[in-house]
Design an enzyme around this catalytic site. Structure first.
Site, PDB file in Angstrom:
ATOM      1  CG  ASN A   1      27.362 -67.013 -62.647  1.00 24.37           C
ATOM      2  OD1 ASN A   1      28.263 -67.120 -63.062  1.00 24.37           O
ATOM      3  ND2 ASN A   1      26.310 -67.138 -61.973  1.00 24.37           N
TER       4      ASN A   1
ATOM      5  CG  ASP B   1      15.597 -62.351 -59.649  1.00 28.17           C
ATOM      6  OD1 ASP B   1      16.244 -62.255 -58.613  1.00 28.17           O
ATOM      7  OD2 ASP B   1      14.155 -62.438 -59.366  1.00 28.17           O
TER       8      ASP B   1
ATOM      9  N   GLY C   1      21.267 -75.757 -60.869  1.00 33.47           N
ATOM     10  CA  GLY C   1      19.573 -75.135 -60.014  1.00 33.47           C
ATOM     11  C   GLY C   1      18.854 -76.493 -60.582  1.00 33.47           C
TER      12      GLY C   1
HETATM   13  P1  IMP Z   1      19.328 -66.457 -59.924  1.00 34.57           P
HETATM   14  O1  IMP Z   1      18.020 -65.094 -60.126  1.00 34.57           O
HETATM   15  O2  IMP Z   1      19.899 -65.855 -61.261  1.00 34.57           O
HETATM   16  O3  IMP Z   1      20.254 -65.912 -59.044  1.00 34.57           O
HETATM   17  O4  IMP Z   1      18.022 -67.498 -60.061  1.00 34.57           O
HETATM   18  C1  IMP Z   1      17.485 -68.156 -59.513  1.00 34.57           C
HETATM   19  C2  IMP Z   1      17.509 -69.597 -59.270  1.00 34.57           C
HETATM   20  O5  IMP Z   1      16.306 -69.856 -59.971  1.00 34.57           O
HETATM   21  C3  IMP Z   1      18.746 -70.004 -59.115  1.00 34.57           C
HETATM   22  O6  IMP Z   1      18.933 -70.667 -57.655  1.00 34.57           O
HETATM   23  C4  IMP Z   1      18.164 -71.468 -59.904  1.00 34.57           C
HETATM   24  O7  IMP Z   1      17.918 -72.454 -58.106  1.00 34.57           O
HETATM   25  C5  IMP Z   1      16.584 -71.199 -60.289  1.00 34.57           C
HETATM   26  N1  IMP Z   1      17.949 -70.867 -62.284  1.00 34.57           N
HETATM   27  C6  IMP Z   1      18.047 -69.146 -62.231  1.00 34.57           C
HETATM   28  N2  IMP Z   1      18.896 -69.928 -64.189  1.00 34.57           N
HETATM   29  C7  IMP Z   1      18.938 -71.256 -64.058  1.00 34.57           C
HETATM   30  C8  IMP Z   1      19.052 -71.448 -65.079  1.00 34.57           C
HETATM   31  O8  IMP Z   1      19.268 -71.085 -66.466  1.00 34.57           O
HETATM   32  N3  IMP Z   1      18.567 -73.727 -65.301  1.00 34.57           N
HETATM   33  C9  IMP Z   1      18.099 -74.047 -63.798  1.00 34.57           C
HETATM   34  N4  IMP Z   1      17.737 -72.882 -62.751  1.00 34.57           N
HETATM   35  C10 IMP Z   1      18.173 -72.029 -63.096  1.00 34.57           C
END
Ligand code: IMP
Length: 198
Positions: free
Chosen positions: A9, A69, A151
């Site tokens: 990312n 995560d 998200g």
């Molecule tokens: P990851 O572990 O960063 O991939 O986050 C998992 C999921 O949580 C993402 O696909 C989003 O749906 C949600 N998410 C994570 N961080 C955010 C944020 O800062 N804002 C909104 N949704 C988030």
């Protein structure tokens, strides 16, 4: 010193790279180390997935690594979607579907309390994994507001604010986000323990 951030990312990588550059630490992405496969995330909790991803990179690529995560934990839904935040409405990982399902499950529910939780696990620099955690408490709005971010941002209103994360600029959100809190703990740890040679 080079550490892998188990992510591709661009926003996350840039944020961390800028902060550790003064320490003389290079941050490699998954692509930089030649890791093209999807990392395993089969644990049923956020810290477990963070550790699993970091350990995968360390054992397969033999490079110190940290992995993050994140999940949205909604009180009235017993902590759901939590570790399943990305796939709440199904394996297609679609944010609009996820938000619609969340709002449907909260229809008529007056307790809108929720929190974003990020766990970062660092492995390979110390004997044991080191864990950092960032939490932002807030509430789930009744409809989508704002267009920035990603998200669940359009429905998450952090405590002490009247706007959703999606109504804030990226800079504003980065000052107070769950990820920013966890990242600043990681940076403090690296600064304290791996100071550049004088
Ligand atoms: P990851 O572990 O960063 O991939 O986050 C998992 C999921 O949580 C993402 O696909 C989003 O749906 C949600 N998410 C994570 N961080 C955010 C944020 O800062 N804002 C909104 N949704 C988030």
């Amino acid at each position: 010193m080079t550490i892998c951030f188990a992510s591709n990312n661009a926003h996350k990588l840039e944020e961390v790279r800028n902060k550790v550059a003064p320490l003389g630490i290079n941050i490699s992405s998954l692509a930089d180390i030649g890791c093209a496969e999807e990392l395993p995330e089969t644990q049923d909790n956020i810290p477990g997935n963070s550790l699993q991803k970091a350990m995968y990179v360390l054992s397969k690529y033999n490079i110190p690594c940290f992995a993050d995560d994140t999940g949205l934990e909604v009180q009235a839904l017993n902590g759901d979607p939590g570790v399943y935040s990305a796939r709440y409405a199904g394996p297609q990982r679609n944010s609009t579907d996820n938000i619609n399902l969340l709002l449907k499950n909260l229809q008529g529910v007056s307790n809108r309390a929720a929190r974003f939780r990020t766990v970062i696990t660092l492995v390979g620099l110390t004997k044991r994994p080191v864990v950092f955690e960032g939490i932002v408490d807030g509430e789930i709005g009744s409809s989508l507001k704002g267009t920035s971010g990603f998200g669940y941002d359009p429905v998450f209103i952090p405590n002490g604010h009247h706007r959703t994360f999606a109504e804030m600029t990226m800079n504003e959100k980065n000052q107070l986000s769950h990820r920013a809190i966890a990242v600043s703990q990681l940076i403090a740890f690296l600064t304290e323990n791996f100071k550049p040679a004088a």
